[in-house]
Scaffold this motif. Structure first.
Motif, PDB file in Angstrom:
ATOM      1  N   LEU A   1       0.837  -1.195   0.000  1.00  8.51           N
ATOM      2  CA  LEU A   1       0.000   0.000   0.000  1.00  8.51           C
ATOM      3  C   LEU A   1       0.874   1.250   0.000  1.00  8.51           C
ATOM      4  O   LEU A   1       2.076   1.171   0.234  1.00  8.51           O
ATOM      5  N   ASP A   2       0.257   2.397  -0.203  1.00  7.76           N
ATOM      6  CA  ASP A   2       1.006   3.647  -0.115  1.00  7.76           C
ATOM      7  C   ASP A   2       1.396   3.977   1.318  1.00  7.76           C
ATOM      8  O   ASP A   2       2.233   4.834   1.552  1.00  7.76           O
ATOM      9  N   SER A   3       0.800   3.313   2.274  1.00  2.14           N
ATOM     10  CA  SER A   3       1.197   3.541   3.667  1.00  2.14           C
ATOM     11  C   SER A   3       2.499   2.799   3.997  1.00  2.14           C
ATOM     12  O   SER A   3       3.118   3.061   5.023  1.00  2.14           O
ATOM     13  N   ASP A   4       2.909   1.872   3.133  1.00  2.00           N
ATOM     14  CA  ASP A   4       4.197   1.186   3.313  1.00  2.00           C
ATOM     15  C   ASP A   4       5.295   2.093   2.768  1.00  2.00           C
ATOM     16  O   ASP A   4       5.274   2.439   1.589  1.00  2.00           O
ATOM     17  N   VAL A   5       6.215   2.472   3.611  1.00  3.46           N
ATOM     18  CA  VAL A   5       7.247   3.422   3.194  1.00  3.46           C
ATOM     19  C   VAL A   5       8.578   2.719   2.979  1.00  3.46           C
ATOM     20  O   VAL A   5       8.905   1.745   3.643  1.00  3.46           O
ATOM     21  N   GLY A   6       9.326   3.205   1.998  1.00  6.86           N
ATOM     22  CA  GLY A   6      10.677   2.726   1.762  1.00  6.86           C
ATOM     23  C   GLY A   6      10.812   1.555   0.808  1.00  6.86           C
ATOM     24  O   GLY A   6      11.909   1.229   0.395  1.00  6.86           O
ATOM     25  N   TYR A   7       9.700   0.915   0.450  1.00  5.43           N
ATOM     26  CA  TYR A   7       9.784  -0.246  -0.430  1.00  5.43           C
ATOM     27  C   TYR A   7       8.436  -0.514  -1.099  1.00  5.43           C
ATOM     28  O   TYR A   7       7.407   0.033  -0.700  1.00  5.43           O
ATOM     29  N   PHE A   8       8.445  -1.374  -2.123  1.00  5.89           N
ATOM     30  CA  PHE A   8       7.219  -1.941  -2.661  1.00  5.89           C
ATOM     31  C   PHE A   8       7.491  -3.388  -3.031  1.00  5.89           C
ATOM     32  O   PHE A   8       8.620  -3.770  -3.315  1.00  5.89           O
ATOM     33  N   ASP A   9       6.431  -4.201  -2.984  1.00  8.43           N
ATOM     34  CA  ASP A   9       6.540  -5.628  -3.276  1.00  8.43           C
ATOM     35  C   ASP A   9       5.745  -5.976  -4.525  1.00  8.43           C
ATOM     36  O   ASP A   9       4.658  -5.431  -4.757  1.00  8.43           O
ATOM     37  N   LEU A  10       6.284  -6.899  -5.295  1.00  3.07           N
ATOM     38  CA  LEU A  10       5.567  -7.503  -6.419  1.00  3.07           C
ATOM     39  C   LEU A  10       5.573  -9.010  -6.191  1.00  3.07           C
ATOM     40  O   LEU A  10       6.630  -9.597  -5.936  1.00  3.07           O
ATOM     41  N   VAL A  11       4.403  -9.627  -6.252  1.00  2.10           N
ATOM     42  CA  VAL A  11       4.312 -11.081  -6.209  1.00  2.10           C
ATOM     43  C   VAL A  11       4.065 -11.521  -7.641  1.00  2.10           C
ATOM     44  O   VAL A  11       3.062 -11.154  -8.250  1.00  2.10           O
ATOM     45  N   ILE A  12       5.006 -12.294  -8.181  1.00  7.09           N
ATOM     46  CA  ILE A  12       5.016 -12.637  -9.603  1.00  7.09           C
ATOM     47  C   ILE A  12       4.942 -14.153  -9.784  1.00  7.09           C
ATOM     48  O   ILE A  12       5.714 -14.889  -9.174  1.00  7.09           O
ATOM     49  N   LYS A  13       4.004 -14.572 -10.646  1.00  7.59           N
ATOM     50  CA  LYS A  13       3.977 -15.964 -11.070  1.00  7.59           C
ATOM     51  C   LYS A  13       4.765 -16.037 -12.367  1.00  7.59           C
ATOM     52  O   LYS A  13       4.476 -15.317 -13.322  1.00  7.59           O
ATOM     53  N   MET A  14       5.764 -16.907 -12.398  1.00  4.79           N
ATOM     54  CA  MET A  14       6.650 -17.000 -13.557  1.00  4.79           C
ATOM     55  C   MET A  14       6.264 -18.212 -14.407  1.00  4.79           C
ATOM     56  O   MET A  14       6.319 -19.347 -13.938  1.00  4.79           O
ATOM     57  N   TYR A  15       5.844 -17.928 -15.635  1.00  9.13           N
ATOM     58  CA  TYR A  15       5.431 -18.966 -16.571  1.00  9.13           C
ATOM     59  C   TYR A  15       6.631 -19.424 -17.396  1.00  9.13           C
ATOM     60  O   TYR A  15       7.502 -18.625 -17.726  1.00  9.13           O
ATOM     61  N   PRO A  16       6.666 -20.712 -17.782  1.00  6.44           N
ATOM     62  CA  PRO A  16       7.813 -21.222 -18.547  1.00  6.44           C
ATOM     63  C   PRO A  16       8.071 -20.462 -19.852  1.00  6.44           C
ATOM     64  O   PRO A  16       9.217 -20.203 -20.203  1.00  6.44           O
ATOM     65  N   GLN A  17       7.024 -20.088 -20.550  1.00  5.86           N
ATOM     66  CA  GLN A  17       7.182 -19.384 -21.827  1.00  5.86           C
ATOM     67  C   GLN A  17       6.939 -17.874 -21.701  1.00  5.86           C
ATOM     68  O   GLN A  17       6.911 -17.178 -22.711  1.00  5.86           O
ATOM     69  N   GLY A  18       6.732 -17.375 -20.483  1.00  3.94           N
ATOM     70  CA  GLY A  18       6.447 -15.952 -20.290  1.00  3.94           C
ATOM     71  C   GLY A  18       7.655 -15.088 -20.590  1.00  3.94           C
ATOM     72  O   GLY A  18       8.753 -15.354 -20.109  1.00  3.94           O
ATOM     73  N   ARG A  19       7.436 -14.070 -21.399  1.00  3.46           N
ATOM     74  CA  ARG A  19       8.560 -13.204 -21.800  1.00  3.46           C
ATOM     75  C   ARG A  19       9.087 -12.400 -20.613  1.00  3.46           C
ATOM     76  O   ARG A  19      10.291 -12.325 -20.391  1.00  3.46           O
ATOM     77  N   MET A  20       8.188 -11.804 -19.845  1.00  3.83           N
ATOM     78  CA  MET A  20       8.635 -11.027 -18.680  1.00  3.83           C
ATOM     79  C   MET A  20       9.006 -11.972 -17.532  1.00  3.83           C
ATOM     80  O   MET A  20       9.844 -11.642 -16.697  1.00  3.83           O
ATOM     81  N   SER A  21       8.404 -13.154 -17.520  1.00  4.43           N
ATOM     82  CA  SER A  21       8.749 -14.154 -16.506  1.00  4.43           C
ATOM     83  C   SER A  21      10.236 -14.473 -16.560  1.00  4.43           C
ATOM     84  O   SER A  21      10.882 -14.666 -15.527  1.00  4.43           O
ATOM     85  N   HIS A  22      10.787 -14.541 -17.761  1.00  7.79           N
ATOM     86  CA  HIS A  22      12.220 -14.813 -17.921  1.00  7.79           C
ATOM     87  C   HIS A  22      13.050 -13.754 -17.185  1.00  7.79           C
ATOM     88  O   HIS A  22      14.001 -14.073 -16.471  1.00  7.79           O
ATOM     89  N   HIS A  23      12.658 -12.489 -17.354  1.00  7.65           N
ATOM     90  CA  HIS A  23      13.392 -11.398 -16.699  1.00  7.65           C
ATOM     91  C   HIS A  23      13.354 -11.567 -15.180  1.00  7.65           C
ATOM     92  O   HIS A  23      14.383 -11.451 -14.508  1.00  7.65           O
ATOM     93  N   PHE A  24      12.163 -11.839 -14.637  1.00  3.81           N
ATOM     94  CA  PHE A  24      12.056 -11.987 -13.180  1.00  3.81           C
ATOM     95  C   PHE A  24      12.797 -13.234 -12.693  1.00  3.81           C
ATOM     96  O   PHE A  24      13.390 -13.219 -11.621  1.00  3.81           O
ATOM     97  N   ARG A  25      12.778 -14.331 -13.462  1.00  2.82           N
ATOM     98  CA  ARG A  25      13.512 -15.540 -13.075  1.00  2.82           C
ATOM     99  C   ARG A  25      15.017 -15.280 -12.976  1.00  2.82           C
ATOM    100  O   ARG A  25      15.705 -15.851 -12.142  1.00  2.82           O
ATOM    101  N   GLU A  26      15.516 -14.396 -13.834  1.00  4.81           N
ATOM    102  CA  GLU A  26      16.952 -14.108 -13.876  1.00  4.81           C
ATOM    103  C   GLU A  26      17.391 -13.068 -12.844  1.00  4.81           C
ATOM    104  O   GLU A  26      18.582 -12.899 -12.611  1.00  4.81           O
ATOM    105  N   MET A  27      16.446 -12.371 -12.226  1.00  8.51           N
ATOM    106  CA  MET A  27      16.810 -11.307 -11.278  1.00  8.51           C
ATOM    107  C   MET A  27      17.398 -11.880  -9.999  1.00  8.51           C
ATOM    108  O   MET A  27      16.951 -12.906  -9.498  1.00  8.51           O
ATOM    109  N   ARG A  28      18.401 -11.187  -9.474  1.00 10.51           N
ATOM    110  CA  ARG A  28      19.040 -11.516  -8.196  1.00 10.51           C
ATOM    111  C   ARG A  28      19.039 -10.261  -7.327  1.00 10.51           C
ATOM    112  O   ARG A  28      18.945  -9.144  -7.835  1.00 10.51           O
ATOM    113  N   GLU A  29      19.167 -10.447  -6.028  1.00  7.67           N
ATOM    114  CA  GLU A  29      19.227  -9.291  -5.126  1.00  7.67           C
ATOM    115  C   GLU A  29      20.362  -8.376  -5.570  1.00  7.67           C
ATOM    116  O   GLU A  29      21.451  -8.849  -5.887  1.00  7.67           O
TER     117      GLU A  29
END
Length: 182
Positions: free
Chosen positions: A104-132
């Protein structure tokens, strides 16, 4: 007697000054507390946000926590709106997809995304490859128009129908339209 009245006047002036000071302090406090911080998003330009925490929720769902520029920053995304995220697919082509954060906007300093990654998903590939420590390009809010419920256009249409053929609609119909917001 004159000395007593002089003391009363001094006391009354002191009370008045104290009341004005308390009133001004209260007004200033409410002015500051009602001021909403400006959001970090830009609807026209992509901004980069750093991935600070990656939590695997299941074999194909993960929660990505991104830091905002300042610890007291808010995302600035109105409820019901989404933002565009930019990444690269498996061929290296740019992909832009809309996502809605789970914070929510009341959460300060960060935001969260909950992502379902599909095997053939184009953007899913990007999220699968992301590291901290990686960065995600985001812009938004995606749309500037807000939908209203029920639709004003639908209400106008129903009202015009009633006015065109008043005998066609009984009092029950009219009350039903009114109570259902149509």
């Amino acid at each position: 007697m004159e000395v007593l009245q002089s003391h009363r006047v001094d006391i009354m002036i002191g009370i008045a000054v104290a009341l004005v000071a308390v009133g001004a302090g209260t007004a200033y406090y409410f002015h500051l507390s009602n001021k909403k911080p400006k959001g970090c998003l830009d609807p026209e330009n992509f901004k980069e946000f750093k991935l600070v925490k990656l939590t695997q929720l299941s074999h194909n769902v993960a929660k990505f926590r991104f830091a905002l520029p300042m610890p007291n920053s808010v995302l600035g995304l109105p409820i019901g709106q989404h933002m565009s995220c930019r990444g690269k697919d498996s061929q290296g082509d740019e992909v832009i997809k809309p996502y809605t954060p789970t914070t929510l906007d009341s959460d300060v300093g960060y935001f969260d995304l909950v992502i379902k990654m599909y095997p053939q998903g184009r953007m899913s590939h990007h999220f699968r490859e992301m590291r901290e420590g990686d960065w995600l390009a985001v812009k938004g809010p995606k749309t500037s128009s807000r939908s209203t419920f029920p639709s004003k256009r639908l209400i106008r249409k129903r009202c015009k129908d009633i006015l065109k053929e008043p005998r066609m609609f009984t009092l029950g119909h009219k009350l039903s339209f009114l109570l259902n917001g149509v």
